[in-house]
Design a protein around this motif. Structure first.
Motif, PDB file in Angstrom:
ATOM      1  N   PRO A   9       0.835  -1.210   0.000  1.00 28.53           N
ATOM      2  CA  PRO A   9       0.000   0.000   0.000  1.00 28.53           C
ATOM      3  C   PRO A   9       0.860   1.246   0.000  1.00 28.53           C
ATOM      4  CG  PRO A   9       0.102  -0.940   2.192  1.00 28.53           C
ATOM      5  CD  PRO A   9       0.776  -1.931   1.277  1.00 28.53           C
ATOM      6  N   PRO A  10       0.328   2.382  -0.499  1.00 32.88           N
ATOM      7  CA  PRO A  10       1.108   3.620  -0.468  1.00 32.88           C
ATOM      8  C   PRO A  10       1.329   4.074   0.969  1.00 32.88           C
ATOM      9  CG  PRO A  10      -1.160   4.059  -1.105  1.00 32.88           C
ATOM     10  CD  PRO A  10      -1.001   2.566  -1.092  1.00 32.88           C
ATOM     11  N   LEU A  11       2.427   4.780   1.191  1.00 30.66           N
ATOM     12  CA  LEU A  11       2.731   5.290   2.519  1.00 30.66           C
ATOM     13  C   LEU A  11       1.691   6.347   2.885  1.00 30.66           C
ATOM     14  CD1 LEU A  11       4.894   5.155   4.779  1.00 30.66           C
ATOM     15  CD2 LEU A  11       5.952   7.138   3.706  1.00 30.66           C
ATOM     16  N   PRO A  12       0.992   6.216   4.015  1.00 26.75           N
ATOM     17  CA  PRO A  12      -0.056   7.184   4.372  1.00 26.75           C
ATOM     18  C   PRO A  12       0.528   8.564   4.643  1.00 26.75           C
ATOM     19  CG  PRO A  12       0.386   5.715   6.208  1.00 26.75           C
ATOM     20  CD  PRO A  12       1.140   5.158   5.035  1.00 26.75           C
ATOM     21  N   THR A  13      -0.258   9.587   4.316  1.00 34.27           N
ATOM     22  CA  THR A  13       0.140  10.961   4.598  1.00 34.27           C
ATOM     23  C   THR A  13      -0.889  11.594   5.531  1.00 34.27           C
ATOM     24  OG1 THR A  13      -1.037  11.739   2.624  1.00 34.27           O
ATOM     25  CG2 THR A  13       1.314  11.218   2.382  1.00 34.27           C
ATOM     26  N   PHE A  14      -0.464  12.600   6.278  1.00 36.61           N
ATOM     27  CA  PHE A  14      -1.329  13.258   7.245  1.00 36.61           C
ATOM     28  C   PHE A  14      -1.236  14.773   7.077  1.00 36.61           C
ATOM     29  CE2 PHE A  14       0.292   9.291   8.983  1.00 36.61           C
ATOM     30  CZ  PHE A  14      -0.864   8.639   9.381  1.00 36.61           C
ATOM     31  N   ASP A  17      -1.249  19.496  10.687  1.00 37.87           N
ATOM     32  CA  ASP A  17      -1.727  19.752  12.046  1.00 37.87           C
ATOM     33  C   ASP A  17      -2.110  18.486  12.800  1.00 37.87           C
ATOM     34  OD1 ASP A  17      -3.866  19.343  10.291  1.00 37.87           O
ATOM     35  OD2 ASP A  17      -5.259  20.487  11.543  1.00 37.87           O
ATOM     36  N   GLU A  18      -2.080  17.312  12.120  1.00 39.57           N
ATOM     37  CA  GLU A  18      -2.441  16.063  12.793  1.00 39.57           C
ATOM     38  C   GLU A  18      -1.282  15.615  13.685  1.00 39.57           C
ATOM     39  OE1 GLU A  18      -5.002  13.044  10.682  1.00 39.57           O
ATOM     40  OE2 GLU A  18      -4.158  14.061   8.947  1.00 39.57           O
ATOM     41  N   ARG A  19      -1.566  15.428  14.950  1.00 39.01           N
ATOM     42  CA  ARG A  19      -0.533  15.063  15.931  1.00 39.01           C
ATOM     43  C   ARG A  19      -0.463  13.537  16.050  1.00 39.01           C
ATOM     44  NH1 ARG A  19       1.282  19.302  18.637  1.00 39.01           N
ATOM     45  NH2 ARG A  19       1.785  18.228  20.592  1.00 39.01           N
ATOM     46  N   VAL A  20       0.173  12.946  15.063  1.00 39.13           N
ATOM     47  CA  VAL A  20       0.362  11.496  15.006  1.00 39.13           C
ATOM     48  C   VAL A  20       1.840  11.222  14.754  1.00 39.13           C
ATOM     49  CG1 VAL A  20      -1.968  10.984  14.191  1.00 39.13           C
ATOM     50  CG2 VAL A  20      -0.186  11.494  12.525  1.00 39.13           C
ATOM     51  N   CYS A  21       2.249  10.005  15.022  1.00 40.01           N
ATOM     52  CA  CYS A  21       3.659   9.658  14.879  1.00 40.01           C
ATOM     53  C   CYS A  21       4.149   9.803  13.438  1.00 40.01           C
ATOM     54  CB  CYS A  21       3.914   8.229  15.377  1.00 40.01           C
ATOM     55  SG  CYS A  21       3.840   8.087  17.188  1.00 40.01           S
ATOM     56  N   GLY A  22       3.246   9.642  12.465  1.00 46.59           N
ATOM     57  CA  GLY A  22       3.638   9.787  11.066  1.00 46.59           C
ATOM     58  C   GLY A  22       4.120  11.179  10.721  1.00 46.59           C
ATOM     59  N   ASN A  23       3.774  12.184  11.535  1.00 44.54           N
ATOM     60  CA  ASN A  23       4.233  13.554  11.321  1.00 44.54           C
ATOM     61  C   ASN A  23       5.467  13.880  12.165  1.00 44.54           C
ATOM     62  OD1 ASN A  23       2.458  14.382   9.361  1.00 44.54           O
ATOM     63  ND2 ASN A  23       0.953  15.189  10.790  1.00 44.54           N
ATOM     64  N   SER A  53      -0.113   6.140  12.348  1.00 45.38           N
ATOM     65  CA  SER A  53      -1.315   6.765  12.904  1.00 45.38           C
ATOM     66  C   SER A  53      -1.338   6.747  14.429  1.00 45.38           C
ATOM     67  CB  SER A  53      -2.561   6.040  12.364  1.00 45.38           C
ATOM     68  OG  SER A  53      -2.507   4.658  12.695  1.00 45.38           O
ATOM     69  N   ALA A  54      -0.290   6.181  15.066  1.00 45.61           N
ATOM     70  CA  ALA A  54      -0.243   6.102  16.530  1.00 45.61           C
ATOM     71  C   ALA A  54      -0.198   7.515  17.129  1.00 45.61           C
ATOM     72  CB  ALA A  54       0.989   5.309  16.970  1.00 45.61           C
ATOM     73  N   PRO A  55      -0.811   7.720  18.300  1.00 45.13           N
ATOM     74  CA  PRO A  55      -0.794   9.040  18.931  1.00 45.13           C
ATOM     75  C   PRO A  55       0.611   9.408  19.388  1.00 45.13           C
ATOM     76  CG  PRO A  55      -1.745   7.412  20.407  1.00 45.13           C
ATOM     77  CD  PRO A  55      -1.597   6.736  19.086  1.00 45.13           C
ATOM     78  N   ILE A  56       0.904  10.703  19.416  1.00 47.10           N
ATOM     79  CA  ILE A  56       2.243  11.169  19.749  1.00 47.10           C
ATOM     80  C   ILE A  56       2.533  11.039  21.244  1.00 47.10           C
ATOM     81  CG2 ILE A  56       2.249  12.806  17.829  1.00 47.10           C
ATOM     82  CD1 ILE A  56       1.752  15.022  19.906  1.00 47.10           C
ATOM     83  N   CYS A  57       3.816  11.133  21.575  1.00 48.27           N
ATOM     84  CA  CYS A  57       4.243  11.110  22.972  1.00 48.27           C
ATOM     85  C   CYS A  57       4.946  12.442  23.278  1.00 48.27           C
ATOM     86  CB  CYS A  57       5.183   9.937  23.235  1.00 48.27           C
ATOM     87  SG  CYS A  57       6.741  10.086  22.316  1.00 48.27           S
ATOM     88  N   ASP A  58       5.553  12.546  24.458  1.00 51.47           N
ATOM     89  CA  ASP A  58       6.185  13.806  24.841  1.00 51.47           C
ATOM     90  C   ASP A  58       7.512  14.049  24.128  1.00 51.47           C
ATOM     91  OD1 ASP A  58       7.580  11.800  26.058  1.00 51.47           O
ATOM     92  OD2 ASP A  58       7.592  12.686  28.055  1.00 51.47           O
ATOM     93  N   LYS A  59       7.948  13.094  23.297  1.00 54.38           N
ATOM     94  CA  LYS A  59       9.173  13.268  22.517  1.00 54.38           C
ATOM     95  C   LYS A  59       8.869  13.775  21.110  1.00 54.38           C
ATOM     96  CE  LYS A  59      11.567  11.390  25.865  1.00 54.38           C
ATOM     97  NZ  LYS A  59      12.424  12.220  26.727  1.00 54.38           N
ATOM     98  N   TYR A  60       7.621  14.082  20.819  1.00 53.01           N
ATOM     99  CA  TYR A  60       7.186  14.454  19.469  1.00 53.01           C
ATOM    100  C   TYR A  60       8.001  15.629  18.913  1.00 53.01           C
ATOM    101  CZ  TYR A  60       4.069  16.182  15.763  1.00 53.01           C
ATOM    102  OH  TYR A  60       3.538  16.620  14.578  1.00 53.01           O
TER     103      TYR A  60
END
Length: 217
Positions: A9-14, A17-23, A53-60
């Motif tokens: 599958p293609p690599l997902p993009t976000f 402003d989306e606060r996910v690990c992919g960003n 798509s995992a939610p970010i942590c404090d190291k974001y």
């Protein structure tokens, strides 16, 4: 889990402003499993592989920003003066020859073998390519383009580089080959290096790049 290949599958993009690990610049794509693209966090290896798509942590750290610096302790500690003797370490010559029971190789060649065996040979990717993708566009406009993460491509290129280096070291140390045979095979290896110089723009450090003969670069 499998490496990305045909039909992946293609690599997902976000959205930015989306606060996910992919960003986050600390997350990088590695391979595809039943969840789609997954990859590791460079600061938290214990998390293993997880989707972007995992939610970010404090190291974001958003892509394009500086990586988070280690948090300094706010507790003031008393400086302890060391009474240990000062040891001056002299840098060993990487080109010095080491004799291993008849197998001669330089210190640098020996260290390359150790790094290869320990899985520590991956050089750094040039910063401008971090999180980027390579798009393969078919000549037929009706066919879908294919996106490949540059991190994935770079990892495969460095694996090829390291295995050629080990082959070169074993060839030079082979006890049954004549000098003429070694020189002939070394010529083929040098031409292989020359064919791979197109990938040099991916390496951050010039010393990690491929070097071929002048006619092959």
């Amino acid at each position: 889990m499998s490496d990305a290949g045909e039909g992946s599958p293609p690599l997902p993009t976000f959205r930015p402003d989306e606060r996910v690990c992919g960003n986050c610049k600390l997350w990088s794509p590695h391979s595809v499993d039943h969840r789609g693209w997954v990859g590791p966090c460079r600061l938290q290896n214990s998390r293993g592989m997880f989707p972007p798509s995992a939610p970010i942590c404090d190291k974001y750290a958003p892509r394009g920003s500086a990586a988070p610096a280690p948090v300094a302790s706010s507790t003031r500690t008393r400086t302890v003066r060391s009474v240990a003797p000062v040891v001056v370490r002299h840098r060993a010559d990487p080109h010095a020859v080491v004799d291993l029971e008849g197998l001669n190789m330089t210190r640098e060649e020996l260290m390359d073998i150790f790094r290869e065996a320990a899985g520590l040979s991956d050089p750094p990717l040039a910063g401008k390519w971090e999180g980027g993708t390579v798009r393969l566009v078919p000549g037929n406009p009706e066919l879908q383009a294919k996106d490949l993460p540059i991190d994935n491509l770079f990892h495969k290129v460095t694996m090829v580089r390291d295995r050629i280096r080990v082959l070169e070291q074993k060839l030079n140390a082979h006890p049954k080959l004549t000098d003429a045979e070694k020189a002939e095979m070394q010529g083929y290896i040098t031409r292989v290096y020359g064919s791979l110089t197109s990938f040099n723009l991916l390496f951050k450090e010039k010393g990690d790049q491929f070097v071929g003969s002048k006619g092959d670069e």
